[in-house]
Design a protein around this motif. Structure first.
Motif, PDB file in Angstrom:
ATOM      1  N   GLY A  17       0.546 -39.768   6.317  1.00 31.20           N
ATOM      2  CA  GLY A  17      -0.842 -40.226   6.429  1.00 31.20           C
ATOM      3  C   GLY A  17      -1.734 -39.725   5.308  1.00 31.20           C
ATOM      4  O   GLY A  17      -2.931 -40.012   5.289  1.00 31.20           O
ATOM      5  N   ASN A  20      -4.307 -41.910   3.455  1.00 30.51           N
ATOM      6  CA  ASN A  20      -5.637 -42.199   4.004  1.00 30.51           C
ATOM      7  C   ASN A  20      -6.748 -41.376   3.355  1.00 30.51           C
ATOM      8  O   ASN A  20      -7.925 -41.692   3.510  1.00 30.51           O
ATOM      9  CB  ASN A  20      -5.650 -41.967   5.523  1.00 30.51           C
ATOM     10  CG  ASN A  20      -4.650 -42.878   6.227  1.00 30.51           C
ATOM     11  OD1 ASN A  20      -4.401 -43.989   5.765  1.00 30.51           O
ATOM     12  ND2 ASN A  20      -4.053 -42.413   7.311  1.00 30.51           N
ATOM     13  N   GLN A  21      -6.377 -40.315   2.650  1.00 25.44           N
ATOM     14  CA  GLN A  21      -7.388 -39.484   1.980  1.00 25.44           C
ATOM     15  C   GLN A  21      -7.689 -39.937   0.557  1.00 25.44           C
ATOM     16  O   GLN A  21      -8.466 -39.300  -0.152  1.00 25.44           O
ATOM     17  CB  GLN A  21      -6.898 -38.025   1.908  1.00 25.44           C
ATOM     18  CG  GLN A  21      -7.045 -37.262   3.196  1.00 25.44           C
ATOM     19  CD  GLN A  21      -6.345 -35.911   3.133  1.00 25.44           C
ATOM     20  OE1 GLN A  21      -5.452 -35.620   3.915  1.00 25.44           O
ATOM     21  NE2 GLN A  21      -6.736 -35.086   2.174  1.00 25.44           N
ATOM     22  N   ARG A  52      -4.858 -51.401   2.247  1.00 20.83           N
ATOM     23  CA  ARG A  52      -5.350 -50.034   2.499  1.00 20.83           C
ATOM     24  C   ARG A  52      -5.873 -49.353   1.232  1.00 20.83           C
ATOM     25  O   ARG A  52      -6.385 -48.242   1.287  1.00 20.83           O
ATOM     26  CB  ARG A  52      -4.222 -49.184   3.102  1.00 20.83           C
ATOM     27  CG  ARG A  52      -3.780 -49.652   4.490  1.00 20.83           C
ATOM     28  CD  ARG A  52      -2.558 -48.893   4.961  1.00 20.83           C
ATOM     29  NE  ARG A  52      -2.767 -47.460   5.013  1.00 20.83           N
ATOM     30  CZ  ARG A  52      -1.796 -46.553   5.018  1.00 20.83           C
ATOM     31  NH1 ARG A  52      -0.519 -46.942   4.965  1.00 20.83           N
ATOM     32  NH2 ARG A  52      -2.067 -45.261   5.067  1.00 20.83           N
ATOM     33  N   ASP A 174       3.143 -39.149   0.461  1.00 25.76           N
ATOM     34  CA  ASP A 174       3.041 -39.564   1.861  1.00 25.76           C
ATOM     35  C   ASP A 174       4.354 -40.247   2.256  1.00 25.76           C
ATOM     36  O   ASP A 174       4.590 -41.408   1.911  1.00 25.76           O
ATOM     37  CB  ASP A 174       1.859 -40.542   2.013  1.00 25.76           C
ATOM     38  CG  ASP A 174       1.670 -40.980   3.462  1.00 25.76           C
ATOM     39  OD1 ASP A 174       2.589 -40.749   4.293  1.00 25.76           O
ATOM     40  OD2 ASP A 174       0.615 -41.574   3.774  1.00 25.76           O
TER      41      ASP A 174
END
Length: 357
Positions: A17, A20-21, A52, A174
């Protein structure tokens, strides 16, 4: 003796994940009116990952065609089009396998260095830092996320832009991003890591720094491809760390025979790097007996087909082209065979090896 003072990646984030940063990570790097350029492997066009990507303002996603490994002409065309369109950019973010990350590194450098990327193929020829660059691997094994090179096929050779300005400023590791990789592709890039560990650990350049990372990377590859009978999230985590550690191990050592020979294949035939290493490794018992034995076991266990007969029907001229490219990789041969490598790996011997592939 002089010791290498090598440049490493400035920032590393690892974890499921972590992608996502990305918006937060890039925010302080943004400059007014200069967009972030996301170079994304064309495999992800129309897939959820592309949606994304945190686009802001004039940011652009460029889907990079990495059917073949990056060429200097492709790098130059990309950098020139970005300069014409934007003047400068805040950064280049590579999202994909080794080829996409190499492309991102090279484009970043060419935003700030004159001429063609072909002028910088070699060691320490790059004179100016590139624009900010980040690497986000979606395949594990190449070590491109940590290496100080970006391997390009140029007009006369396949050779990296090896320099202290080449490593990424940031990498985002990731393991979730690798979970949909095709089985064959995952194996070939995983074997790239395995093979460069074997080459590094059995090379003459070895010291405790490269040995520590190389042994760990090798152990992780064995856990994934030898010990396990199934693929799970942990396998993705382990292979991603194997890739990182394998890349680190090469920072202070070098690869060897498999890589040197596969460079010739990819230059002439366009063979992709991971698969090229596998094709060559099949025939290297003379140099890496234990490694080749284990490699063959992994191929069989994972039910992978390694192409054969790819050099059938080549002309003398084509063999000579491959031999010239391969023998140009002097540090690789010296690491594998020692200072007198030219007496051991003659043109005739290399030709016989190519004829088997």
């Amino acid at each position: 003796m002089s010791f290498r003072n090598f440049k490493m990646v400035d920032y590393v984030v690892f974890g499921r994940g972590a992608f996502n940063q990305l918006d937060e990570i890039l925010a302080p790097r943004r400059k007014a009116d200069a967009p972030m350029i996301f170079l994304v492997d064309h495999f992800f066009q129309g897939k959820p990952l592309a949606e994304r990507v945190p686009l802001r303002g004039k940011d652009e996603i460029i889907f990079a065609d990495v059917t073949y490994e990056p060429k200097t002409t492709q790098v130059d065309a990309l950098a020139n089009s970005l300069k014409e369109k934007f003047g400068t950019v805040s950064g280049v973010i590579g999202i994909g396998g080794g080829s996409t990350m190499d492309l991102a590194k090279a484009v970043s450098l060419m935003m700030n260095n004159p001429g063609s990327s072909a002028d910088y193929q070699g060691w320490d020829l790059v004179k100016q830092p590139g624009v900010y660059k980040a690497g986000i691997p979606t395949l594990s094994g190449t070590g491109a996320e940590v290496s100080r090179t970006t391997v390009l096929t140029g007009p006369t050779r396949k050779l990296g832009m090896n320099s202290d300005f080449t490593p990424f400023d940031q990498i985002v590791l990731d393991p979730e991003l690798t979970k949909d990789a095709p089985v064959n592709q995952r194996f070939y890039t995983g074997m790239d890591c395995y093979i460069h560990c074997i080459e590094s650990l059995e090379g003459t350049y070895l010291n405790e720094f490269s040995k520590s990372y190389g042994e760990k990377a090798l152990q992780l590859c064995q856990k994934v491809f030898v010990d396990k009978d199934y693929w799970d999230d942990e396998s993705d985590d382990q292979l991603m760390m194997a890739s990182y550690a394998g890349g680190m191990s090469i920072a202070y050592s070098q690869v060897g025979v498999a890589h040197a020979v596969s460079y010739g294949l990819s230059y002439l035939l366009g063979t992709k790097h991971g698969i090229g290493n596998c094709i060559v490794m099949n025939y290297l018992e003379e140099y890496y007996p234990a490694g080749v034995k284990e490699f063959k076991y992994m191929v069989e266990k994972n039910k992978i087909e390694i192409p054969e007969g790819i050099c059938k029907g080549l002309t003398d001229e084509q063999f000579d082209t491959m031999i010239n490219v391969s023998l140009g990789m002097k540090p690789l041969w010296e690491n594998a065979l020692g200072k007198d490598w030219e007496k051991i790996m003659t043109r005739e011997k290399l030709r016989k090896l190519y004829e088997k592939l």
